[in-house]
Design a protein around this motif. Structure first.
Motif, PDB file in Angstrom:
ATOM      1  N   VAL A 157       0.854  -1.187   0.000  1.00  0.00           N
ATOM      2  CA  VAL A 157       0.000   0.000   0.000  1.00  0.00           C
ATOM      3  C   VAL A 157       0.885   1.229   0.000  1.00  0.00           C
ATOM      4  CG1 VAL A 157      -1.783   1.269   1.217  1.00  0.00           C
ATOM      5  CG2 VAL A 157      -1.780  -1.223   1.301  1.00  0.00           C
ATOM      6  N   LEU A 158       0.561   2.191  -0.861  1.00  0.00           N
ATOM      7  CA  LEU A 158       1.350   3.410  -0.951  1.00  0.00           C
ATOM      8  C   LEU A 158       0.617   4.545  -0.277  1.00  0.00           C
ATOM      9  CD1 LEU A 158       2.452   3.042  -4.658  1.00  0.00           C
ATOM     10  CD2 LEU A 158       3.825   2.621  -2.622  1.00  0.00           C
ATOM     11  N   PHE A 159       1.312   5.233   0.639  1.00  0.00           N
ATOM     12  CA  PHE A 159       0.727   6.342   1.381  1.00  0.00           C
ATOM     13  C   PHE A 159       1.351   7.646   0.904  1.00  0.00           C
ATOM     14  CE2 PHE A 159       0.022   2.699   3.917  1.00  0.00           C
ATOM     15  CZ  PHE A 159      -1.106   2.942   4.684  1.00  0.00           C
ATOM     16  N   LEU A 160       0.527   8.632   0.625  1.00  0.00           N
ATOM     17  CA  LEU A 160       1.020   9.933   0.188  1.00  0.00           C
ATOM     18  C   LEU A 160       0.523  11.011   1.135  1.00  0.00           C
ATOM     19  CD1 LEU A 160       0.227   9.619  -3.610  1.00  0.00           C
ATOM     20  CD2 LEU A 160       2.373   9.130  -2.456  1.00  0.00           C
ATOM     21  N   PHE A 161       1.445  11.844   1.600  1.00  0.00           N
ATOM     22  CA  PHE A 161       1.061  12.974   2.431  1.00  0.00           C
ATOM     23  C   PHE A 161       0.896  14.204   1.546  1.00  0.00           C
ATOM     24  CE2 PHE A 161       2.657  10.141   5.583  1.00  0.00           C
ATOM     25  CZ  PHE A 161       1.835  10.385   6.678  1.00  0.00           C
TER      26      PHE A 161
ATOM     27  N   SER B   1      -2.790  15.955   4.895  1.00  0.00           N
ATOM     28  CA  SER B   1      -3.749  14.855   4.844  1.00  0.00           C
ATOM     29  C   SER B   1      -3.080  13.620   4.265  1.00  0.00           C
ATOM     30  CB  SER B   1      -4.971  15.252   4.002  1.00  0.00           C
ATOM     31  OG  SER B   1      -4.558  15.612   2.693  1.00  0.00           O
ATOM     32  N   LEU B   2      -3.742  12.506   4.391  1.00  0.00           N
ATOM     33  CA  LEU B   2      -3.171  11.228   3.995  1.00  0.00           C
ATOM     34  C   LEU B   2      -3.973  10.644   2.843  1.00  0.00           C
ATOM     35  CD1 LEU B   2      -1.105   8.958   4.763  1.00  0.00           C
ATOM     36  CD2 LEU B   2      -2.932   7.976   6.148  1.00  0.00           C
ATOM     37  N   ILE B   3      -3.284  10.221   1.795  1.00  0.00           N
ATOM     38  CA  ILE B   3      -3.909   9.527   0.682  1.00  0.00           C
ATOM     39  C   ILE B   3      -3.303   8.125   0.603  1.00  0.00           C
ATOM     40  CG2 ILE B   3      -4.220   9.456  -1.819  1.00  0.00           C
ATOM     41  CD1 ILE B   3      -4.030  12.475  -1.847  1.00  0.00           C
ATOM     42  N   VAL B   4      -4.154   7.137   0.421  1.00  0.00           N
ATOM     43  CA  VAL B   4      -3.711   5.755   0.246  1.00  0.00           C
ATOM     44  C   VAL B   4      -4.039   5.350  -1.183  1.00  0.00           C
ATOM     45  CG1 VAL B   4      -3.923   3.378   1.052  1.00  0.00           C
ATOM     46  CG2 VAL B   4      -4.217   5.265   2.660  1.00  0.00           C
TER      47      VAL B   4
ATOM     48  N   ASN C 115      -8.740  -5.388 -13.117  1.00  0.00           N
ATOM     49  CA  ASN C 115      -8.142  -4.980 -11.858  1.00  0.00           C
ATOM     50  C   ASN C 115      -8.627  -3.561 -11.596  1.00  0.00           C
ATOM     51  OD1 ASN C 115      -6.531  -4.925  -9.546  1.00  0.00           O
ATOM     52  ND2 ASN C 115      -4.735  -5.757 -10.581  1.00  0.00           N
ATOM     53  N   ARG C 116      -8.252  -2.981 -10.462  1.00  0.00           N
ATOM     54  CA  ARG C 116      -8.679  -1.615 -10.161  1.00  0.00           C
ATOM     55  C   ARG C 116      -7.573  -0.872  -9.428  1.00  0.00           C
ATOM     56  NH1 ARG C 116     -14.171  -1.528  -6.933  1.00  0.00           N
ATOM     57  NH2 ARG C 116     -12.865  -2.730  -5.499  1.00  0.00           N
ATOM     58  N   ILE C 117      -7.518   0.441  -9.666  1.00  0.00           N
ATOM     59  CA  ILE C 117      -6.699   1.335  -8.850  1.00  0.00           C
ATOM     60  C   ILE C 117      -7.617   1.950  -7.805  1.00  0.00           C
ATOM     61  CG2 ILE C 117      -5.341   3.455  -8.827  1.00  0.00           C
ATOM     62  CD1 ILE C 117      -4.510   2.824 -11.710  1.00  0.00           C
ATOM     63  N   ILE C 118      -7.203   1.842  -6.546  1.00  0.00           N
ATOM     64  CA  ILE C 118      -8.000   2.359  -5.436  1.00  0.00           C
ATOM     65  C   ILE C 118      -7.224   3.501  -4.779  1.00  0.00           C
ATOM     66  CG2 ILE C 118      -9.185   1.809  -3.283  1.00  0.00           C
ATOM     67  CD1 ILE C 118     -10.257   0.213  -5.605  1.00  0.00           C
ATOM     68  N   ALA C 119      -7.808   4.677  -4.730  1.00  0.00           N
ATOM     69  CA  ALA C 119      -7.216   5.817  -4.026  1.00  0.00           C
ATOM     70  C   ALA C 119      -8.207   6.304  -2.986  1.00  0.00           C
ATOM     71  CB  ALA C 119      -6.873   6.938  -5.005  1.00  0.00           C
ATOM     72  N   VAL C 120      -7.748   6.408  -1.743  1.00  0.00           N
ATOM     73  CA  VAL C 120      -8.605   6.786  -0.628  1.00  0.00           C
ATOM     74  C   VAL C 120      -7.972   7.965   0.101  1.00  0.00           C
ATOM     75  CG1 VAL C 120      -9.698   6.033   1.516  1.00  0.00           C
ATOM     76  CG2 VAL C 120      -9.408   4.408  -0.377  1.00  0.00           C
ATOM     77  N   GLY C 121      -8.774   8.964   0.456  1.00  0.00           N
ATOM     78  CA  GLY C 121      -8.276  10.119   1.189  1.00  0.00           C
ATOM     79  C   GLY C 121      -9.078  11.357   0.843  1.00  0.00           C
TER      80      GLY C 121
ATOM     81  N   ALA D   9       2.801   8.401  -7.323  1.00  0.00           N
ATOM     82  CA  ALA D   9       3.208   7.082  -6.844  1.00  0.00           C
ATOM     83  C   ALA D   9       3.258   6.131  -8.026  1.00  0.00           C
ATOM     84  CB  ALA D   9       2.221   6.567  -5.797  1.00  0.00           C
ATOM     85  N   ASP D  10       4.196   5.203  -7.989  1.00  0.00           N
ATOM     86  CA  ASP D  10       4.310   4.180  -9.031  1.00  0.00           C
ATOM     87  C   ASP D  10       3.788   2.852  -8.510  1.00  0.00           C
ATOM     88  OD1 ASP D  10       5.412   6.058 -10.635  1.00  0.00           O
ATOM     89  OD2 ASP D  10       7.464   5.268 -10.568  1.00  0.00           O
ATOM     90  N   LEU D  11       2.922   2.219  -9.271  1.00  0.00           N
ATOM     91  CA  LEU D  11       2.353   0.918  -8.932  1.00  0.00           C
ATOM     92  C   LEU D  11       2.817  -0.100  -9.965  1.00  0.00           C
ATOM     93  CD1 LEU D  11      -1.345   2.053  -8.306  1.00  0.00           C
ATOM     94  CD2 LEU D  11       0.463   1.798  -6.586  1.00  0.00           C
ATOM     95  N   THR D  12       3.178  -1.288  -9.529  1.00  0.00           N
ATOM     96  CA  THR D  12       3.596  -2.348 -10.445  1.00  0.00           C
ATOM     97  C   THR D  12       2.584  -3.483 -10.402  1.00  0.00           C
ATOM     98  OG1 THR D  12       5.942  -1.817 -10.141  1.00  0.00           O
ATOM     99  CG2 THR D  12       5.412  -3.996 -11.036  1.00  0.00           C
ATOM    100  N   LEU D  13       2.031  -3.799 -11.567  1.00  0.00           N
ATOM    101  CA  LEU D  13       1.083  -4.903 -11.721  1.00  0.00           C
ATOM    102  C   LEU D  13       1.799  -6.058 -12.405  1.00  0.00           C
ATOM    103  CD1 LEU D  13      -1.728  -6.227 -11.830  1.00  0.00           C
ATOM    104  CD2 LEU D  13      -2.134  -4.963 -13.953  1.00  0.00           C
ATOM    105  N   ARG D  14       1.733  -7.239 -11.796  1.00  0.00           N
ATOM    106  CA  ARG D  14       2.367  -8.428 -12.366  1.00  0.00           C
ATOM    107  C   ARG D  14       1.282  -9.443 -12.738  1.00  0.00           C
ATOM    108  NH1 ARG D  14       5.418  -6.630  -8.184  1.00  0.00           N
ATOM    109  NH2 ARG D  14       7.611  -6.168  -8.645  1.00  0.00           N
ATOM    110  N   GLN D  15       1.394  -9.983 -13.945  1.00  0.00           N
ATOM    111  CA  GLN D  15       0.470 -11.020 -14.402  1.00  0.00           C
ATOM    112  C   GLN D  15       1.272 -12.283 -14.668  1.00  0.00           C
ATOM    113  OE1 GLN D  15      -1.429 -10.640 -18.277  1.00  0.00           O
ATOM    114  NE2 GLN D  15      -3.389 -11.266 -17.405  1.00  0.00           N
TER     115      GLN D  15
END
Length: 398
Positions: free
Chosen positions: A17-21, A31-34, A49-55, A124-130
């Motif tokens: 999980v990536l957290f961004l201030f 504030s905090l974004i996940v 699949n889905r990208i989920i951003a919360v904050g 933020a960089d996200l890596t998806l592996r299949q």
């Protein structure tokens, strides 16, 4: 990897999980974004699949920076349409963003790098592996009973799916089918209330696997179970018909050739059905817990019987079951070793089985030694050995 302004978090603390201030450093309104992917690693058959951003509410832009191994396989637009693949898309924190994937038919794991950039400038960089192509990719981690796969030139692994009255579209059972013997070495399945209620009558829909689901098991490698064996032996279910009474379609699948084995009639109508009834009783008394079952055959020799149509069918010298259940409604992989219950049963496939069920109880480890199959591959390493060593009939009301 995530980008921070003069702020670093240890990777072990927030793995996956990536957290961004957001906001300026030192301000009172930080504030905090996940931001994360629904799943960082998916199998070769996964197509979404889905990208989920919360904050705090703000916009962001997600961009697929790279995707290796061949042509584009990851997009923000569906591959089922004529629209060109979309590699960048705007979104809003709090609203999931869909990703679309092509099935991976290559022999390589592939990765897509996705950068998510927020309106305040942070990214933020996200890596998806299949995963690489595998014929057994759909044997999901949630399937607690799944054995390890043992290679064999005549083996076909297959999972049958069904729609329950309660529970929706789910798997019915999985098989390791031997095209030479025309008998499954094992049939693996869960047992919960949803599979048996509301009750319907037994269909007796004896048939070949109609191959409406893949992979195909050619009819010439099956036995015409609409006929009896011609030897006086019973057509024994590995997954019992009475364990699949949700609806007629689900029950009819238990009469496929791939779920049937030759059994001595006295054995089939005696201690074998007693064990099936006992398992259902245990399920009813532990209604919050799934019982995971693997039923199987063992061939000590090379005995075959000939059906009325001339088909030769392997005749098992032994039949067995291994059982696993958790407790307290917890998933089995979330249970500690003392919260799990495991046991095995081993029978000769003849008329000699006249003792009590307790007499045939053994450990799962013992049946592994006898058959060469390894069970419950999805249990945590720290619990599996202890569970496989159990042989406590009282845990199963015996």
């Amino acid at each position: 990897m995530s980008l921070f302004k003069n702020f670093h978090l240890p990777a072990w603390l927030f793995a996956g999980v990536l957290f961004l201030f957001a906001g300026c450093g030192g301000s009172d309104d930080d504030s905090l974004i996940v931001v994360r992917l629904d799943a960082e690693t998916v199998n070769c058959n996964t197509t979404s699949n889905r990208i989920i951003a919360v904050g705090d509410a703000m916009t962001f832009v997600a961009t697929i920076l790279s995707q290796d191994v061949g042509d584009a396989w990851c997009s923000f637009s569906s591959f089922d349409t004529l629209i060109e693949p979309q590699f960048s898309k705007s979104g809003l924190v709090g609203v999931p963003m869909n990703l679309y994937l092509l099935r991976n038919e290559t022999d390589q794991v592939r990765e897509a790098l996705i950068r998510v950039t927020f309106a305040n400038g942070f990214s933020a960089d996200l890596t998806l592996r299949q995963g690489a192509f595998s014929p057994t990719a759909d044997f999901d981690r949630q399937w607690g009973e799944q054995p390890f796969f043992r290679e064999g030139d005549t083996y076909i692994y297959k999972t049958y799916y069904t729609t329950l009255i309660r529970g929706g579209y789910v798997r019915n059972y999985s098989v390791c089918y031997d095209t030479q013997k025309r008998v499954s070495h094992w049939v693996a399945y869960p047992l919960t209330r949803n599979y048996v209620e509301p009750a319907v009558t037994r269909t007796n829909a004896w048939s070949y696997d109609p191959n409406t689901q893949l992979p195909e098991i050619p009819v010439q490698y099956q036995f015409n179970v609409a006929n009896t064996y011609g030897t006086g032996d019973a057509r024994g279910h590995q997954l019992p018909s009475a364990d699949r009474y949700s609806n007629k379609e689900t029950n009819a699948m238990t009469f496929y050739s791939t779920n049937i084995m030759p059994q001595n009639s006295d054995f089939n109508e005696g201690v074998w059905v007693d064990l099936e009834n006992k398992i259902r009783d245990v399920r009813a008394r532990n209604s919050r817990d799934t019982i995971f079952v693997v039923t199987g055959t063992y061939f000590a020799g090379n005995r075959y019987i000939t059906a009325r149509d001339g088909t030769r069918i392997g005749y098992p010298s032994n039949c067995w079951k291994v059982l696993l259940r958790g407790s307290g409604g917890k998933a089995v992989w979330d249970c500690s070793a003392d919260e799990l219950y495991g046991i095995g049963f081993w029978f000769a496939n003849d008329a000699s089985n006249t003792a009590s069920l307790r007499s045939y109880a053994t450990s799962i480890a013992d049946i592994e030694r006898k058959t060469g199959f390894s069970f419950f591959r999805n249990l945590p390493a720290g619990t599996v050995d202890a569970v496989k060593a159990q042989n406590r009939p009282s845990d199963w009301s015996l």
